[in-house]
Design a protein around this motif. Structure first.
Motif, PDB file in Angstrom:
ATOM      1  N   LYS A  75       4.237 -17.808  -9.290  1.00 19.01           N
ATOM      2  CA  LYS A  75       5.066 -18.965  -8.818  1.00 19.01           C
ATOM      3  C   LYS A  75       4.566 -19.938  -8.544  1.00 19.01           C
ATOM      4  O   LYS A  75       3.280 -19.960  -8.385  1.00 19.01           O
ATOM      5  CB  LYS A  75       5.811 -17.633  -7.441  1.00 19.01           C
ATOM      6  CG  LYS A  75       5.714 -16.564  -6.704  1.00 19.01           C
ATOM      7  CD  LYS A  75       6.150 -16.376  -6.049  1.00 19.01           C
ATOM      8  CE  LYS A  75       5.467 -14.526  -6.158  1.00 19.01           C
ATOM      9  NZ  LYS A  75       4.475 -14.122  -5.234  1.00 19.01           N
ATOM     10  N   ASN A 135      12.855 -16.286  -2.452  1.00 25.09           N
ATOM     11  CA  ASN A 135      13.410 -16.805  -1.253  1.00 25.09           C
ATOM     12  C   ASN A 135      14.834 -17.987  -1.217  1.00 25.09           C
ATOM     13  O   ASN A 135      14.967 -18.626  -1.070  1.00 25.09           O
ATOM     14  CB  ASN A 135      12.487 -17.556  -0.683  1.00 25.09           C
ATOM     15  CG  ASN A 135      11.497 -17.380  -0.515  1.00 25.09           C
ATOM     16  OD1 ASN A 135      11.710 -15.704   0.938  1.00 25.09           O
ATOM     17  ND2 ASN A 135      10.391 -17.243  -0.654  1.00 25.09           N
ATOM     18  N   PRO A 184       8.364  -6.014   3.021  1.00 23.09           N
ATOM     19  CA  PRO A 184       9.360  -4.769   2.628  1.00 23.09           C
ATOM     20  C   PRO A 184       8.782  -3.672   4.074  1.00 23.09           C
ATOM     21  O   PRO A 184       9.257  -3.299   4.384  1.00 23.09           O
ATOM     22  CB  PRO A 184       8.671  -3.265   1.501  1.00 23.09           C
ATOM     23  CG  PRO A 184       7.769  -4.341   1.094  1.00 23.09           C
ATOM     24  CD  PRO A 184       7.282  -5.806   1.323  1.00 23.09           C
ATOM     25  N   THR A 186       7.381  -4.743   6.433  1.00 21.73           N
ATOM     26  CA  THR A 186       7.988  -5.733   7.627  1.00 21.73           C
ATOM     27  C   THR A 186       6.088  -6.490   8.681  1.00 21.73           C
ATOM     28  O   THR A 186       6.491  -6.564   9.703  1.00 21.73           O
ATOM     29  CB  THR A 186       8.429  -5.265   8.947  1.00 21.73           C
ATOM     30  OG1 THR A 186       7.655  -3.767   9.448  1.00 21.73           O
ATOM     31  CG2 THR A 186       9.455  -4.890   8.680  1.00 21.73           C
ATOM     32  N   GLY A 188       4.295  -4.496   9.067  1.00 23.75           N
ATOM     33  CA  GLY A 188       3.460  -3.700   9.490  1.00 23.75           C
ATOM     34  C   GLY A 188       4.046  -3.645  10.811  1.00 23.75           C
ATOM     35  O   GLY A 188       3.579  -2.275  11.184  1.00 23.75           O
ATOM     36  N   ALA A 208       5.162   4.330   6.257  1.00 23.57           N
ATOM     37  CA  ALA A 208       5.597   3.087   4.950  1.00 23.57           C
ATOM     38  C   ALA A 208       6.346   3.849   4.133  1.00 23.57           C
ATOM     39  O   ALA A 208       6.962   3.501   3.802  1.00 23.57           O
ATOM     40  CB  ALA A 208       4.398   3.099   5.262  1.00 23.57           C
ATOM     41  N   PRO A 224       5.179  -3.678  -1.746  1.00 23.98           N
ATOM     42  CA  PRO A 224       3.762  -4.005  -0.110  1.00 23.98           C
ATOM     43  C   PRO A 224       1.983  -4.280  -0.791  1.00 23.98           C
ATOM     44  O   PRO A 224       2.407  -3.419  -1.583  1.00 23.98           O
ATOM     45  CB  PRO A 224       3.863  -2.113   0.203  1.00 23.98           C
ATOM     46  CG  PRO A 224       3.926  -1.477  -1.495  1.00 23.98           C
ATOM     47  CD  PRO A 224       5.250  -2.246  -2.146  1.00 23.98           C
ATOM     48  N   LYS A 227      -5.191  -3.758   1.610  1.00 20.66           N
ATOM     49  CA  LYS A 227      -6.389  -3.971   1.050  1.00 20.66           C
ATOM     50  C   LYS A 227      -6.986  -2.452   1.063  1.00 20.66           C
ATOM     51  O   LYS A 227      -8.184  -2.552   0.953  1.00 20.66           O
ATOM     52  CB  LYS A 227      -7.194  -4.383   1.874  1.00 20.66           C
ATOM     53  CG  LYS A 227      -7.265  -4.513   3.140  1.00 20.66           C
ATOM     54  CD  LYS A 227      -8.073  -5.727   4.184  1.00 20.66           C
ATOM     55  CE  LYS A 227      -8.681  -5.366   5.620  1.00 20.66           C
ATOM     56  NZ  LYS A 227      -7.143  -5.579   6.543  1.00 20.66           N
ATOM     57  N   ARG A 231      -3.762   3.460   1.656  1.00 16.94           N
ATOM     58  CA  ARG A 231      -2.649   2.590   1.692  1.00 16.94           C
ATOM     59  C   ARG A 231      -2.074   2.333   0.682  1.00 16.94           C
ATOM     60  O   ARG A 231      -0.177   2.619   1.005  1.00 16.94           O
ATOM     61  CB  ARG A 231      -2.934   1.410   3.053  1.00 16.94           C
ATOM     62  CG  ARG A 231      -2.936   2.387   4.349  1.00 16.94           C
ATOM     63  CD  ARG A 231      -3.322   0.548   5.410  1.00 16.94           C
ATOM     64  NE  ARG A 231      -2.735   1.181   6.534  1.00 16.94           N
ATOM     65  CZ  ARG A 231      -3.281   0.663   7.374  1.00 16.94           C
ATOM     66  NH1 ARG A 231      -3.254  -0.747   6.973  1.00 16.94           N
ATOM     67  NH2 ARG A 231      -2.825   0.775   8.505  1.00 16.94           N
TER      68      ARG A 231
HETATM   69  N1  LIG Z   1       7.698 -14.591  -1.905  1.00 17.49           N
HETATM   70  C1  LIG Z   1       7.804 -15.089  -1.122  1.00 17.49           C
HETATM   71  O1  LIG Z   1       7.716 -15.951  -0.303  1.00 17.49           O
HETATM   72  C2  LIG Z   1       6.312 -14.358  -0.038  1.00 17.49           C
HETATM   73  C3  LIG Z   1       6.222 -13.742   1.166  1.00 17.49           C
HETATM   74  C4  LIG Z   1       6.504 -13.573   2.263  1.00 17.49           C
HETATM   75  C5  LIG Z   1       4.978 -12.156   0.290  1.00 17.49           C
HETATM   76  N2  LIG Z   1       5.224 -12.142  -0.056  1.00 17.49           N
HETATM   77  C6  LIG Z   1       5.053 -10.989  -1.114  1.00 17.49           C
HETATM   78  O2  LIG Z   1       5.282  -9.803  -0.466  1.00 17.49           O
HETATM   79  C7  LIG Z   1       3.732  -8.637  -0.288  1.00 17.49           C
HETATM   80  C8  LIG Z   1       4.138  -8.046   0.621  1.00 17.49           C
HETATM   81  O3  LIG Z   1       4.484  -8.814   2.101  1.00 17.49           O
HETATM   82  P1  LIG Z   1       3.209  -8.781   2.941  1.00 17.49           P
HETATM   83  O4  LIG Z   1       1.957  -8.843   2.977  1.00 17.49           O
HETATM   84  O5  LIG Z   1       3.853 -10.245   4.053  1.00 17.49           O
HETATM   85  O6  LIG Z   1       3.473  -7.777   4.117  1.00 17.49           O
HETATM   86  P2  LIG Z   1       3.834  -6.209   3.429  1.00 17.49           P
HETATM   87  O7  LIG Z   1       3.338  -5.685   2.108  1.00 17.49           O
HETATM   88  O8  LIG Z   1       4.913  -5.796   4.300  1.00 17.49           O
HETATM   89  O9  LIG Z   1       2.498  -5.308   4.744  1.00 17.49           O
HETATM   90  C9  LIG Z   1       1.702  -5.760   5.098  1.00 17.49           C
HETATM   91  C10 LIG Z   1       1.307  -5.425   5.996  1.00 17.49           C
HETATM   92  O10 LIG Z   1       0.947  -3.804   6.603  1.00 17.49           O
HETATM   93  C11 LIG Z   1      -0.104  -2.978   6.208  1.00 17.49           C
HETATM   94  N3  LIG Z   1       0.211  -1.769   5.502  1.00 17.49           N
HETATM   95  C12 LIG Z   1       0.336  -1.477   4.205  1.00 17.49           C
HETATM   96  N4  LIG Z   1       0.056  -0.045   4.104  1.00 17.49           N
HETATM   97  C13 LIG Z   1       0.543   0.183   5.296  1.00 17.49           C
HETATM   98  C14 LIG Z   1       0.393   1.480   5.449  1.00 17.49           C
HETATM   99  N5  LIG Z   1       0.624   2.207   4.198  1.00 17.49           N
HETATM  100  N6  LIG Z   1       0.825   1.770   6.594  1.00 17.49           N
HETATM  101  C15 LIG Z   1       0.773   0.933   7.679  1.00 17.49           C
HETATM  102  N7  LIG Z   1       0.333  -0.100   7.633  1.00 17.49           N
HETATM  103  C16 LIG Z   1       0.312  -0.929   6.243  1.00 17.49           C
HETATM  104  C17 LIG Z   1      -1.006  -3.801   5.891  1.00 17.49           C
HETATM  105  O11 LIG Z   1      -2.744  -3.414   6.474  1.00 17.49           O
HETATM  106  P3  LIG Z   1      -3.946  -3.466   5.076  1.00 17.49           P
HETATM  107  O12 LIG Z   1      -3.810  -3.922   4.242  1.00 17.49           O
HETATM  108  O13 LIG Z   1      -4.411  -3.135   6.889  1.00 17.49           O
HETATM  109  O14 LIG Z   1      -3.688  -2.025   5.085  1.00 17.49           O
HETATM  110  C18 LIG Z   1      -0.885  -5.185   5.802  1.00 17.49           C
HETATM  111  O15 LIG Z   1      -1.079  -5.484   6.882  1.00 17.49           O
HETATM  112  C19 LIG Z   1       2.846 -10.211  -0.145  1.00 17.49           C
HETATM  113  O16 LIG Z   1       1.531  -9.511   0.116  1.00 17.49           O
HETATM  114  C20 LIG Z   1       3.219 -10.548  -1.511  1.00 17.49           C
HETATM  115  O17 LIG Z   1       2.927 -10.422  -2.956  1.00 17.49           O
HETATM  116  C21 LIG Z   1       6.006 -13.175  -1.253  1.00 17.49           C
END
Ligand SMILES: NC(=O)c1ccc[n+]([C@@H]2O[C@H](COP(=O)([O-])OP(=O)(O)OC[C@H]3O[C@@H](n4cnc5c(N)ncnc54)[C@H](OP(=O)(O)O)[C@@H]3O)[C@@H](O)[C@H]2O)c1
Length: 268
Positions: A75, A135, A184, A186, A188, A208, A224, A227, A231
């Motif tokens: 991006k 966005n 997706p 939230t 976590g 999840a 999602p 690290k 998961r």
């Molecule tokens: N375009 C944009 O403006 C924008 C904005 C935000 C995000 N993004 C993209 O979207 C991706 C995902 O969003 P995000 O990272 O904000 O949040 P997310 O994927 O909704 O959540 C990530 C969090 O959830 C935890 N998690 C992951 N798998 C899990 C599971 N199975 N059970 C419980 N907890 C779990 C992770 O912890 P651990 O790592 O400790 O497992 C981390 O703290 C980003 O990494 C990025 O690539 C884009």
């Protein structure tokens, strides 16, 4: 793990689940991306803002997975719009590749429609196999569609049962723009909700997996981030069950407008 693909309006195939990489840095990023590729992921989401394109590229190289089998998204960030050509070239260099599968305008900054003109050029010279936005609200999308010829292949927005943005989903579906869900899970924050917990028990899945499967059944592509190898594998094990129509409706009803990140709705 076999992850199915969806076809974008560009004709490109995009795996319907990707690894998010926001917050992954250095060797932890290299390891997580490698773990994901080992687990069968073929779609990785990065951005110049994340400061980890180099590590994503390194992980890809080390994995031995052929480039043609991968789907890599990057991006353009807000401070790069004065020179989109330089921004793309810098991302390609850091990633160690000569094309990205998808290049997105990360945020609907005022220069967005001008930058889109440059993106249309990147599509022509094949340095971007598909181009899209992130966005963007319905207003931003309508404005872009009125001004430019190429329809974005994707709109990547924050989306979850707790932020069920039906109006944008409907507009994207009608316009053949694929919705990609960032955060997706939230981030976590809502995985302990009683409805999610009850459905996890009912389907013998994790919270999840219930949330990610909800996205899949809405035709959305969730990305999602994790690290943890465990998961990462858990998040991909969502293609062997279905949520019933009644339970989908239950999940649809959880919407509370929950944004973990900033709401782009106010951007001019
Ligand atoms: N375009 C944009 O403006 C924008 C904005 C935000 C995000 N993004 C993209 O979207 C991706 C995902 O969003 P995000 O990272 O904000 O949040 P997310 O994927 O909704 O959540 C990530 C969090 O959830 C935890 N998690 C992951 N798998 C899990 C599971 N199975 N059970 C419980 N907890 C779990 C992770 O912890 P651990 O790592 O400790 O497992 C981390 O703290 C980003 O990494 C990025 O690539 C884009």
């Amino acid at each position: 793990m076999n992850i199915p693909s969806v076809v974008l309006n560009s004709g490109a195939k995009m795996p319907q689940l990707g690894l998010g990489t926001w917050d992954l840095r250095g060797s932890e990023c290299v390891r997580a991306v490698r773990d994901a590729l080992d687990a069968g992921y073929r779609h990785v989401d990065t951005a110049s803002l994340y400061g980890n394109e180099k590590e994503v590229g390194l992980a890809v190289k080390k994995s031995g997975v052929p480039r043609k089998d991968l789907f890599i998204t990057s991006k353009i960030w807000n401070d790069e719009h004065d020179d989109p050509e330089a921004a793309l070239e810098a991302s390609l260099k850091r990633l160690g590749t000569d094309y990205v599968d998808l290049y997105l305008i990360h945020w609907p900054v005022p220069e967005r429609n001008e930058t889109w003109r440059a993106f249309e050029g990147f599509l022509k010279d094949k340095r971007c196999r598909s181009v899209g936005v992130s966005n963007f609200t319905v207003r931003h999308l309508k404005e872009l569609l009125n001004k430019r010829n190429v329809v974005p292949a994707v709109n990547q927005i924050e989306f979850s049962p707790f932020l069920y943005q039906k109006d944008i989903l409907q507009f994207c579906n009608e316009s053949k723009i694929r919705l990609v869900a960032s955060s997706p899970l939230t981030h976590g924050r809502k995985l302990k909700h009683a409805v999610i917990a009850a459905l996890a028990k009912k389907y013998s899945k994790t919270p999840a997996q219930i949330v990610l499967r909800w996205h899949i059944q809405h035709g959305i592509v969730p990305i999602p981030k994790s690290k943890s190898r465990e998961r990462i594998e858990e998040n991909a094990a969502i293609f062997d069950f279905s949520i019933s129509r009644e339970d989908m409706a239950l999940l649809d009803g959880l919407d509370e407008g929950y944004h973990y990140y900033a709401d782009p709705g106010d951007e001019p």
